[in-house]
Each structure stands twice: as C-alpha cells, then as structure tokens.
Design an enzyme around this catalytic site. Sequence first.
Site, short mmCIF file in Angstrom:
data_model
loop_
_atom_site.label_atom_id
_atom_site.label_comp_id
_atom_site.label_asym_id
_atom_site.label_seq_id
_atom_site.Cartn_x
_atom_site.Cartn_y
_atom_site.Cartn_z
N THR A 147 64.24 -5.38 -7.41
CA THR A 147 64.08 -6.93 -7.22
C THR A 147 64.46 -7.46 -8.69
O THR A 147 63.59 -7.09 -9.44
CB THR A 147 63.04 -7.45 -6.63
N HIS A 205 65.35 -15.56 -2.24
CA HIS A 205 63.80 -15.52 -2.14
C HIS A 205 62.97 -16.48 -1.41
O HIS A 205 61.75 -16.67 -1.51
CB HIS A 205 63.11 -15.39 -3.46
N TYR A 248 50.23 -20.18 0.35
CA TYR A 248 50.74 -18.99 -0.58
C TYR A 248 52.18 -18.32 0.13
O TYR A 248 52.93 -17.90 -0.65
CB TYR A 248 49.64 -17.99 -0.73
C1 LIG Z 1 54.27 -13.76 0.83
C2 LIG Z 1 55.59 -13.36 0.16
C3 LIG Z 1 55.37 -12.38 -0.77
C4 LIG Z 1 56.62 -11.85 -1.22
N1 LIG Z 1 56.66 -10.86 -2.05
C5 LIG Z 1 57.74 -10.17 -2.55
C6 LIG Z 1 57.85 -9.16 -3.57
O1 LIG Z 1 56.70 -8.68 -3.83
N2 LIG Z 1 59.02 -8.53 -4.00
C7 LIG Z 1 60.09 -8.92 -3.41
O2 LIG Z 1 61.34 -8.55 -3.88
N3 LIG Z 1 60.17 -10.11 -2.40
C8 LIG Z 1 59.00 -10.80 -2.25
N4 LIG Z 1 59.09 -11.80 -1.37
C9 LIG Z 1 60.45 -12.39 -0.65
C10 LIG Z 1 60.68 -11.75 0.66
O3 LIG Z 1 61.15 -10.25 0.14
C11 LIG Z 1 62.11 -12.21 0.93
O4 LIG Z 1 63.22 -12.20 0.11
C12 LIG Z 1 61.93 -13.65 1.64
O5 LIG Z 1 60.59 -13.77 2.01
C13 LIG Z 1 62.75 -13.92 2.64
O6 LIG Z 1 62.71 -15.50 3.14
P1 LIG Z 1 62.00 -15.56 4.61
O7 LIG Z 1 60.51 -15.42 4.11
O8 LIG Z 1 62.27 -17.00 4.70
O9 LIG Z 1 62.42 -14.55 5.65
C14 LIG Z 1 57.76 -12.40 -1.09
C15 LIG Z 1 57.89 -13.20 0.00
C16 LIG Z 1 56.68 -13.66 0.59
C17 LIG Z 1 56.88 -14.70 1.67
#
Ligand SMILES: Cc1cc2nc3c(=O)[nH]c(=O)nc-3n(C[C@H](O)[C@H](O)[C@H](O)COP(=O)(O)O)c2cc1C
Length: 382
Positions: free
Chosen positions: A156, A279, A24
């Site tokens: 977001t 993202h 996940y």
């Molecule tokens: C498990 C998980 C949950 C995430 N949930 C959100 C969220 O609720 N809101 C959001 O804006 N981005 C969310 N993201 C995206 C992160 O904020 C971010 O943009 C992204 O993880 C960046 O890439 P990286 O994981 O390779 O550093 C999520 C990422 C992951 C891995």
Amino acid sequence: MKPLNVADYRRAAKKRLPRGMFEYIDRGTEDEVGLRGIRTRLDATKLEQCILNDVAKPDTSTVIFGEKLPLPVIISPTAVAGLVWHDGEVQLARAARAAGIPFCVATQSMTSMEDIAARAAGTNLWFQLYVFEDRQLTRDLLRRAKALGIRNLLFTADTPRSPKKEWNTRNGFGIPIKPTLAGGLDVLVHPRWSVSVMLRYLMTTGMPTYAHYPPEYRTRITRALVWDNVRLARRLTWEDFSEIRREWDGNLILKGVLSPADAERAMLHGADGIVVSCHGGRNLDSAPVALDALPRIADVVAGRMTVLADSGIRRGSDIVKYLAAGADAVLIGRAPLYGTAAAGEAGATGVIEILREELDHCMAFTGRTRLSEIGRDAIWPT
Ligand SMILES: Cc1cc2nc3c(=O)[nH]c(=O)nc-3n(C[C@H](O)[C@H](O)[C@H](O)COP(=O)(O)O)c2cc1C
C-alpha cells in the site's frame, strides 16, 4: 428481518458498534467529497441491458494470479477489523474461505497472520504491507508471510501521511484510542459490543494490540506509538518498491494507483499487479474516483499486468461496473466489515453471498454469461 442488502448490514453494524468506531469505519476524510463522489459516480454509471441470451447460469468465476476464484472478489485489508467483532479478522478469513475467495491480512491487524492461518486453516491469505521506518522490521514481515506460504503481497503506497479524518477527532476515536468521557459513554450505551468484544478481549488475551508489531515495540491501542521505527515510513519511494521487489519472489501488487503514469512506473519496477483505489474516500479527499481513473489505466496496462480495483462496492452491479471499466477483479473493504460487525463470520458470509447473488442477477440482466464478456461496451454511453 434477514438483511437483504449491504445497506441493511451497515444499519445493523451502526446499531451494534459504538458510534466512534462505526464512524471510524464508515466515514471519509475532510469534507467527504471523495466518499460522496465514489457513490455518485457508481450510481450515475448505467449498464447496457441485453435480452434473449441464455443466462440461466452466468459463470462468475475468474483466474487471478493463476488461481481460479469463484468470484472476482478479494476481501480488502482493513486495519483494526479485529475490533468490530471478537477475533474479527479470523471471522472474515473464515467467511472468505467458505466463499473460496482470498482474504488480505493487514499489517495493522489485531490478529497475526500466523494466528489467522492457524484458526482459519485453508484460507487463501494475501498480505498487505505498510512499510515501517525501520526497514528491518518490514523485512521480518515479508519473511513471516513467506514462511506461511503467502504468495500475494499488496504494497500500500497511498498513505504517506495519517489522513485528516475529522470525524475521528471529534469522536475522540483514533489509534491510539484516547479514553474520554464521551467515548466511555459511547461504549456504555452499546453493551452488546462492549461485552462481546471488548470485555471478552480483556478477560482473555487482554487489550488488543497491533499483532504484527514485534513484541518489544508493540503498544496497546490505548497508547501512542512511542518508537519511531514502527511508524509508517513517510519517505517512501520507487527505490523502496524496487527493494521489496528484490526481496519478494511472489506476486507484488501496488495498491493505491490512480494515474496512468504511476501504473506505467509500477510495470517498469516489476509489479505483477496494481490496485486502482481511492482508498474508499479515506485518504486524499480530492483524489479522482477509482472508477473514473480505471479505464485510462487499464488502457496503459493493456493486459500486461493484473488490474484490481476498489472503493465503494456495495452492490453486485458495482462489481460489474468496475470490471467493465477495466478491472480483472475487485476488492471489498467496508461491505464485509459491516457484515462482521453485525454478526461475525455469518454476517461476513451473508454480505459475500448477497454480492454473489446480485452479481449473478446483474450479469443476467446485462446478458453476460461469463465475466470475460463484461467489456467497456457493457457501460451505457452517456
Ligand atoms: C476501517 C478501514 C481500515 C482500512 N485499513 C487499511 C489498511 O490498513 N491498509 C490498506 O491498504 N487499506 C486499508 N483500508 C482501505 C481498504 O483496503 C480499501 O481500499 C477500501 O476500504 C475500499 O473501499 P470500500 O470500503 O468502499 O470497499 C481500510 C479501510 C477501512 C474501511
């Protein structure tokens, strides 16, 4: 052996977490073209090596929204971080506090912003907003963030649908978590997580929930959302952004910008900053890689608002590449989550420290003594 890099923390997280949960966090959408592209692009980007500069002590500090940060790094909002470790969000916040960098609390956090602020007092907290169908609930979130003294709001905007994450469907893992035989076995064969995270929740505060949902709507994460008003808004427009702009007097940062035209619109609608983000390869599989989109967007913005960026950062050199392509600072999502999943606060701290050290090394090898010297010319032309 002590983890030497983010990949070591990732391996440790993989061992500890049930497979459904690990995937996940770790995986992308559809064919994972986007996810692979992020890494391929970062790896293909070469930096100019410069010699014989005094790089005894490169300065990794910067100023973002008037605040001095020791590193150009913010911990990204990640929904359900509270499931990778007991009170995972509090662990992440404490690690951020120890490093002096901001931690952005997610709307879909398992621990409320008030609890995080109380239990990790002194952390520089930001808040990430997902807009609910019921806009009054959204306004309540803003009011709560303001009451806590939060100044920076990430709006977001790149999730107009629940993305097609086929791995989660195959693993039976999603929110809501659906109890399945395979899922039950997965949990059983990961007793360290089952006991130290899930059992501990069950014996103390009960099954984790989305903590920011109002109690009358809050559903357990094992049940589907049954109320339309707490679904994430599907019809979200620049009008909504303007409305939030009118209501939020702190810094408003639009997350998920990938086109110069949208960056321009964000400025026209009063954004103080943007996050150039794909993202982490979790939303649109065919989206451009953030690192590719960044230079054109930075050119359009031309210093008129703060440009943050994220996706795929696993090394200090990745941070340098994003800064060179035009970012003022970066967000890190999975990297600190791997650390938290492996060893709670100490793991998240370990990840930040590795990135700090690698950033220092990369600056030294590229002959940069301060972050402002990392311009487009730091990237080797191909
Ligand atoms: C498990 C998980 C949950 C995430 N949930 C959100 C969220 O609720 N809101 C959001 O804006 N981005 C969310 N993201 C995206 C992160 O904020 C971010 O943009 C992204 O993880 C960046 O890439 P990286 O994981 O390779 O550093 C999520 C990422 C992951 C891995």
